[in-house]
Design an enzyme around this catalytic site. Sequence first.
Site, PDB file in Angstrom:
ATOM      1  N   ASP A  73      34.751  47.024  45.568  1.00  0.00           N
ATOM      2  CA  ASP A  73      36.184  47.292  45.636  1.00  0.00           C
ATOM      3  C   ASP A  73      36.498  48.766  45.364  1.00  0.00           C
ATOM      4  O   ASP A  73      37.399  49.337  45.963  1.00  0.00           O
ATOM      5  CB  ASP A  73      36.936  46.424  44.628  1.00  0.00           C
ATOM      6  CG  ASP A  73      37.138  45.000  45.137  1.00  0.00           C
ATOM      7  OD1 ASP A  73      36.989  44.775  46.351  1.00  0.00           O
ATOM      8  OD2 ASP A  73      37.427  44.121  44.307  1.00  0.00           O
ATOM      9  N   ASN A 147      45.753  50.221  44.149  1.00  0.00           N
ATOM     10  CA  ASN A 147      45.825  49.293  43.015  1.00  0.00           C
ATOM     11  C   ASN A 147      46.912  49.648  42.012  1.00  0.00           C
ATOM     12  O   ASN A 147      47.827  48.867  41.777  1.00  0.00           O
ATOM     13  CB  ASN A 147      44.482  49.238  42.288  1.00  0.00           C
ATOM     14  CG  ASN A 147      43.536  48.214  42.878  1.00  0.00           C
ATOM     15  OD1 ASN A 147      43.899  47.464  43.776  1.00  0.00           O
ATOM     16  ND2 ASN A 147      42.316  48.185  42.366  1.00  0.00           N
ATOM     17  N   ARG A 175      56.379  53.989  22.587  1.00  0.00           N
ATOM     18  CA  ARG A 175      55.232  54.681  21.990  1.00  0.00           C
ATOM     19  C   ARG A 175      54.045  53.762  22.199  1.00  0.00           C
ATOM     20  O   ARG A 175      53.992  52.651  21.684  1.00  0.00           O
ATOM     21  CB  ARG A 175      55.466  54.954  20.500  1.00  0.00           C
ATOM     22  CG  ARG A 175      56.671  55.837  20.226  1.00  0.00           C
ATOM     23  CD  ARG A 175      56.887  56.054  18.736  1.00  0.00           C
ATOM     24  NE  ARG A 175      55.876  56.939  18.172  1.00  0.00           N
ATOM     25  CZ  ARG A 175      55.031  56.611  17.206  1.00  0.00           C
ATOM     26  NH1 ARG A 175      55.061  55.373  16.704  1.00  0.00           N
ATOM     27  NH2 ARG A 175      54.157  57.462  16.733  1.00  0.00           N
ATOM     28  N   THR A 188      45.029  42.094  40.192  1.00  0.00           N
ATOM     29  CA  THR A 188      43.787  41.454  39.745  1.00  0.00           C
ATOM     30  C   THR A 188      42.777  42.483  39.245  1.00  0.00           C
ATOM     31  O   THR A 188      41.600  42.159  39.056  1.00  0.00           O
ATOM     32  CB  THR A 188      43.149  40.639  40.889  1.00  0.00           C
ATOM     33  OG1 THR A 188      43.016  41.474  42.044  1.00  0.00           O
ATOM     34  CG2 THR A 188      43.983  39.427  41.222  1.00  0.00           C
ATOM     35  N   ALA A 189      43.224  43.719  39.015  1.00  0.00           N
ATOM     36  CA  ALA A 189      42.321  44.777  38.565  1.00  0.00           C
ATOM     37  C   ALA A 189      42.661  45.166  37.119  1.00  0.00           C
ATOM     38  O   ALA A 189      42.744  44.314  36.241  1.00  0.00           O
ATOM     39  CB  ALA A 189      42.411  45.969  39.525  1.00  0.00           C
ATOM     40  N   SER A 191      45.371  46.034  35.674  1.00  0.00           N
ATOM     41  CA  SER A 191      46.578  45.389  35.163  1.00  0.00           C
ATOM     42  C   SER A 191      46.268  44.030  34.566  1.00  0.00           C
ATOM     43  O   SER A 191      46.773  43.680  33.487  1.00  0.00           O
ATOM     44  CB  SER A 191      47.610  45.258  36.296  1.00  0.00           C
ATOM     45  OG  SER A 191      48.705  44.468  35.907  1.00  0.00           O
ATOM     46  N   MET A 192      45.462  43.231  35.253  1.00  0.00           N
ATOM     47  CA  MET A 192      45.110  41.908  34.754  1.00  0.00           C
ATOM     48  C   MET A 192      44.331  42.016  33.436  1.00  0.00           C
ATOM     49  O   MET A 192      44.549  41.237  32.503  1.00  0.00           O
ATOM     50  CB  MET A 192      44.294  41.148  35.797  1.00  0.00           C
ATOM     51  CG  MET A 192      43.908  39.736  35.376  1.00  0.00           C
ATOM     52  SD  MET A 192      42.978  38.844  36.654  1.00  0.00           S
ATOM     53  CE  MET A 192      41.423  39.749  36.615  1.00  0.00           C
ATOM     54  N   SER A 193      43.422  42.994  33.355  1.00  0.00           N
ATOM     55  CA  SER A 193      42.642  43.183  32.134  1.00  0.00           C
ATOM     56  C   SER A 193      43.529  43.523  30.943  1.00  0.00           C
ATOM     57  O   SER A 193      43.188  43.229  29.798  1.00  0.00           O
ATOM     58  CB  SER A 193      41.607  44.292  32.342  1.00  0.00           C
ATOM     59  OG  SER A 193      40.698  43.954  33.368  1.00  0.00           O
TER      60      SER A 193
END
Length: 293
Positions: A73, A147, A175, A188-189, A191-193
Site C-alpha cells: 500500500d 490517505n 493541546r 483503515t490506515a 487513522s484507524m490505529s
Amino acid sequence: MSKLYSTIGLIGKPNHQGADATITALYQYLTENNYHVIIESTVASSLNLPEMVAHNLTDIGELADLAIVVGGDGYMLGAARVLSCYNIGVIGVNRGNLGFLTDLSPNNLIPPLEQILKGESRSEQRFLIEAEVYRHGKLKSSNSAVNEAVLHAGKVASMIEFEVYIDNSFMFSQRSDGLIVSTPTGSTAYSMSAGGPILTPNLNALTLVPMFPHTLTSRPIVVDGNSEIKLALAKENHENLQVSCDGHVILAVMPGDEVIIRKSENTLRLIHPLDHNYFNVLRNKLNWGNKLY
C-alpha cells in the site's frame, strides 16, 4: 477487435525480488498478447527484458490507459498521488503486508487480469486531499495525500497547541500530539490505529482524529468531505512542526502558521475484479469473524 486498454504501464518497488518477478511475468504476458507496455524507469533499471520501453511515472500517466502497480500500500500511495493527475485506471498487485489498495495476488495474477483487460471489472473513484501551509497569508508549501494529512511535532511525544476551524467556523482548540485528517481510503490506515472510525470508500467525508489529546472529552469526528479544514498553530509553540502527507511527504510548519486541508480536484480511478467486495477486504485483512449461518 480494439482493446479496451492498448498501452499499459508497469510500476513496481525497485530492487525488490518479488516485485521484479511479478513485473517480469506481467511484461511477458502482456507483450505476448500484443499490448504496448511501458515500464517505470526506476524499476526498469533492475530488469533485463527484451525491447523494454522505460518512462518516468509522469509519462506513464500521460501515455498509458492502465497502470499496474506492484508493491504494498505504501508504494501504491506514492504512485497514486502522481497518477491521480491523469485519466488512467490503476490496478494494485499486493507485494506488501495488508494490501487494502492492492487487490490482485501475485500467486493468482493472470486469470483475474485477463478478465479486467476484457472489461469485466468494476471501477471506483477515490478522492484525495490537499494540504497547504500558509505563513503571514502567503502559501509556503503544499502537497496531496490519498490517505491522510497529519499535523504533528518534529519530535516524538511533544505536545502542541492549535485551533481547528471548519469552513471558517471555530470548532475547538486543542493541546495534543497532533491531528489526523483522513479520507475514507485512509480510514483503515493511521487513522484507524489512532482510534478513528472506518469509512466506506463511497462516502464523501473526512475524519478528524486527535492524537493523544490532553483532555478526556476530545473524540474523533466525521465532517462533510467538501469542508475546508483550517488548523491555526499557536504562536506559543516552541517545537518545529510538520504536516505529513501519507507519511511520505513532509511540509515544514512554524508557530503561527495556518494549515488548510481540503478535497483535491484530482481523483484516483481504481480498477477492481468483478468479485471485489470492500467488506470481504475488511474481513480478510482485519481478521473479522466469518458468517455464523
